[in-house]
Design a protein around this motif. Sequence first.
Motif, PDB file in Angstrom:
ATOM      1  N   MET A   4     -98.024 -50.126 -19.341  1.00 58.49           N
ATOM      2  CA  MET A   4     -98.726 -50.301 -18.170  1.00 58.49           C
ATOM      3  C   MET A   4    -100.248 -49.862 -18.375  1.00 58.49           C
ATOM      4  N   ASP A   5    -101.239 -50.669 -17.924  1.00 58.51           N
ATOM      5  CA  ASP A   5    -102.726 -50.523 -17.816  1.00 58.51           C
ATOM      6  C   ASP A   5    -102.933 -49.784 -16.789  1.00 58.51           C
ATOM      7  N   TYR A   6    -103.336 -48.579 -16.648  1.00 60.76           N
ATOM      8  CA  TYR A   6    -103.552 -47.731 -15.504  1.00 60.76           C
ATOM      9  C   TYR A   6    -105.169 -47.887 -15.010  1.00 60.76           C
ATOM     10  N   SER A   7    -105.801 -48.462 -15.687  1.00 57.03           N
ATOM     11  CA  SER A   7    -107.178 -48.534 -15.321  1.00 57.03           C
ATOM     12  C   SER A   7    -107.560 -48.961 -14.016  1.00 57.03           C
ATOM     13  N   ILE A   8    -107.096 -49.897 -13.563  1.00 56.82           N
ATOM     14  CA  ILE A   8    -107.167 -50.701 -12.255  1.00 56.82           C
ATOM     15  C   ILE A   8    -106.468 -49.684 -11.474  1.00 56.82           C
ATOM     16  N   VAL A   9    -105.024 -49.557 -11.607  1.00 59.55           N
ATOM     17  CA  VAL A   9    -104.526 -48.596 -10.537  1.00 59.55           C
ATOM     18  C   VAL A   9    -105.069 -47.272 -10.364  1.00 59.55           C
ATOM     19  N   ILE A  10    -105.596 -46.820 -11.107  1.00 58.80           N
ATOM     20  CA  ILE A  10    -106.250 -45.388 -10.875  1.00 58.80           C
ATOM     21  C   ILE A  10    -107.699 -45.578 -10.389  1.00 58.80           C
ATOM     22  N   ALA A  11    -108.378 -46.675 -10.429  1.00 55.89           N
ATOM     23  CA  ALA A  11    -109.566 -46.884  -9.979  1.00 55.89           C
ATOM     24  C   ALA A  11    -109.290 -47.113  -8.276  1.00 55.89           C
ATOM     25  N   LYS A  12    -108.303 -47.871  -8.134  1.00 59.00           N
ATOM     26  CA  LYS A  12    -107.747 -48.296  -6.797  1.00 59.00           C
ATOM     27  C   LYS A  12    -107.505 -47.060  -5.922  1.00 59.00           C
ATOM     28  N   ASP A  13    -106.750 -46.072  -6.837  1.00 59.45           N
ATOM     29  CA  ASP A  13    -106.202 -44.841  -6.430  1.00 59.45           C
ATOM     30  C   ASP A  13    -107.399 -43.927  -5.887  1.00 59.45           C
ATOM     31  N   LEU A  14    -108.263 -43.770  -6.894  1.00 61.48           N
ATOM     32  CA  LEU A  14    -109.404 -42.794  -6.566  1.00 61.48           C
ATOM     33  C   LEU A  14    -110.276 -43.183  -5.418  1.00 61.48           C
ATOM     34  N   LEU A  15    -110.492 -44.542  -5.309  1.00 61.90           N
ATOM     35  CA  LEU A  15    -111.346 -45.283  -4.160  1.00 61.90           C
ATOM     36  C   LEU A  15    -110.725 -44.896  -2.738  1.00 61.90           C
TER      37      LEU A  15
ATOM     38  N   ALA B 223    -114.354 -51.402  -6.581  1.00 60.43           N
ATOM     39  CA  ALA B 223    -114.925 -51.135  -5.356  1.00 60.43           C
ATOM     40  C   ALA B 223    -115.723 -52.340  -4.790  1.00 60.43           C
ATOM     41  N   ALA B 224    -116.272 -53.286  -5.487  1.00 65.12           N
ATOM     42  CA  ALA B 224    -116.943 -54.596  -5.047  1.00 65.12           C
ATOM     43  C   ALA B 224    -115.924 -55.391  -4.636  1.00 65.12           C
TER      44      ALA B 224
ATOM     45  N   LEU C 250    -108.666 -42.521 -18.340  1.00 65.11           N
ATOM     46  CA  LEU C 250    -107.557 -43.390 -17.447  1.00 65.11           C
ATOM     47  C   LEU C 250    -108.340 -44.705 -16.940  1.00 65.11           C
ATOM     48  N   THR C 251    -109.701 -44.516 -16.458  1.00 70.75           N
ATOM     49  CA  THR C 251    -110.568 -45.457 -16.012  1.00 70.75           C
ATOM     50  C   THR C 251    -112.073 -44.863 -16.217  1.00 70.75           C
ATOM     51  N   THR C 252    -112.950 -46.096 -15.713  1.00 66.45           N
ATOM     52  CA  THR C 252    -114.448 -45.742 -15.989  1.00 66.45           C
ATOM     53  C   THR C 252    -115.193 -46.215 -14.803  1.00 66.45           C
TER      54      THR C 252
ATOM     55  N   ASN D 228    -112.103 -35.353  -8.297  1.00 67.64           N
ATOM     56  CA  ASN D 228    -110.692 -35.685  -8.952  1.00 67.64           C
ATOM     57  C   ASN D 228    -109.712 -34.574  -8.187  1.00 67.64           C
ATOM     58  N   ARG D 229    -110.298 -33.361  -7.758  1.00 63.13           N
ATOM     59  CA  ARG D 229    -109.228 -32.345  -7.280  1.00 63.13           C
ATOM     60  C   ARG D 229    -108.491 -32.966  -5.992  1.00 63.13           C
ATOM     61  N   LEU D 230    -109.050 -33.902  -5.481  1.00 60.31           N
ATOM     62  CA  LEU D 230    -108.381 -34.661  -4.393  1.00 60.31           C
ATOM     63  C   LEU D 230    -107.019 -35.310  -4.910  1.00 60.31           C
ATOM     64  N   THR D 231    -107.016 -35.631  -6.251  1.00 60.39           N
ATOM     65  CA  THR D 231    -105.774 -36.177  -6.573  1.00 60.39           C
ATOM     66  C   THR D 231    -104.683 -35.513  -6.265  1.00 60.39           C
ATOM     67  N   LEU D 232    -104.649 -33.989  -6.334  1.00 60.23           N
ATOM     68  CA  LEU D 232    -103.660 -33.283  -6.413  1.00 60.23           C
ATOM     69  C   LEU D 232    -103.258 -32.907  -5.022  1.00 60.23           C
ATOM     70  N   THR D 233    -103.897 -33.290  -3.877  1.00 65.34           N
ATOM     71  CA  THR D 233    -103.410 -33.277  -2.541  1.00 65.34           C
ATOM     72  C   THR D 233    -102.878 -34.749  -2.014  1.00 65.34           C
ATOM     73  N   ALA D 234    -102.735 -35.682  -2.989  1.00 61.51           N
ATOM     74  CA  ALA D 234    -102.382 -36.895  -2.770  1.00 61.51           C
ATOM     75  C   ALA D 234    -101.052 -37.191  -3.734  1.00 61.51           C
ATOM     76  N   PRO D 235     -99.947 -36.902  -3.304  1.00 61.57           N
ATOM     77  CA  PRO D 235     -98.676 -37.058  -4.330  1.00 61.57           C
ATOM     78  C   PRO D 235     -98.355 -38.431  -4.969  1.00 61.57           C
ATOM     79  N   GLU D 236     -98.976 -39.477  -4.210  1.00 64.00           N
ATOM     80  CA  GLU D 236     -98.355 -40.814  -5.170  1.00 64.00           C
ATOM     81  C   GLU D 236     -99.845 -40.955  -6.069  1.00 64.00           C
ATOM     82  N   VAL D 237    -101.004 -40.706  -5.586  1.00 60.71           N
ATOM     83  CA  VAL D 237    -101.931 -40.746  -6.544  1.00 60.71           C
ATOM     84  C   VAL D 237    -101.855 -39.689  -7.768  1.00 60.71           C
ATOM     85  N   ARG D 238    -101.429 -38.584  -7.405  1.00 63.86           N
ATOM     86  CA  ARG D 238    -101.143 -37.576  -8.416  1.00 63.86           C
ATOM     87  C   ARG D 238    -100.021 -37.918  -9.413  1.00 63.86           C
TER      88      ARG D 238
END
Length: 214
Positions: free
Chosen positions: A1-12, A183-184, A173-175, A39-49
């Motif tokens: 699985m390519d996580y780069s887009i998944v994680i980008a969408k999650d973080l946004l 985001a665009a 994971l993403t850049t 990225n500490r916010l990922t810890l309080t979002a279970p699906e993103v985490r």
Amino acid sequence: MDYSIVIAKDLLKIKAVFFRPEEPFTWASGIKSPVYCDNRLTLTAPEVRTDVENGLAQIIRDNYPDAEVLMGTSTAGIAHAAITAHLMGLPMGYVRSGNKDHGRKNRIEGKLEPGQKVVVVEDLISTGGSVIDVVDALREAGAEVLGIASIFTYGMQKGLDRLAAANVKNVSLTTFDQIAAVAAEEGYITPEDIARLIRFRNNPSDESWIGGTA
């Protein structure tokens, strides 16, 4: 699985990465930035985490298959190192920013044997100074540092140069570029903003991107 887009969408989605080119944030250094990253916010979002920790486990398996220990950076990398190590069935520890001033005065917490193959887990990399300090501490303790696994990297030239000079590999994971593109696409910023964001990334001390269009 390519996580780069998944994680980008999650973080946004959870605003762990938040673009505000029209109202720049000010870093502790005084540099004005069009992007905020927590990225500490990922810890309080279970699906993103879950996405993040599975992603970190995957890039470690793919890029550092000989890893024996995961070491988190203090403090942001500790939880990610712990969860990822649990998923992989590996021991973990963490590296303090400095030695404790009491007890055994440890800087490295957790059992680490000389010669063990270590992967450093970091949440984000900008100029690279703090994570390289961690790598240096582990090397001084006799570890073989295979490299770094991080959630996000800005890709700043200063950081790339420092990592190269320290002879340490980083896999993220993403850049910054990937997140800016997503985001665009998803309407967080305009397509025209991307060029401004890249100008900031290429030279953070140059504020000419502020108020401009390209």
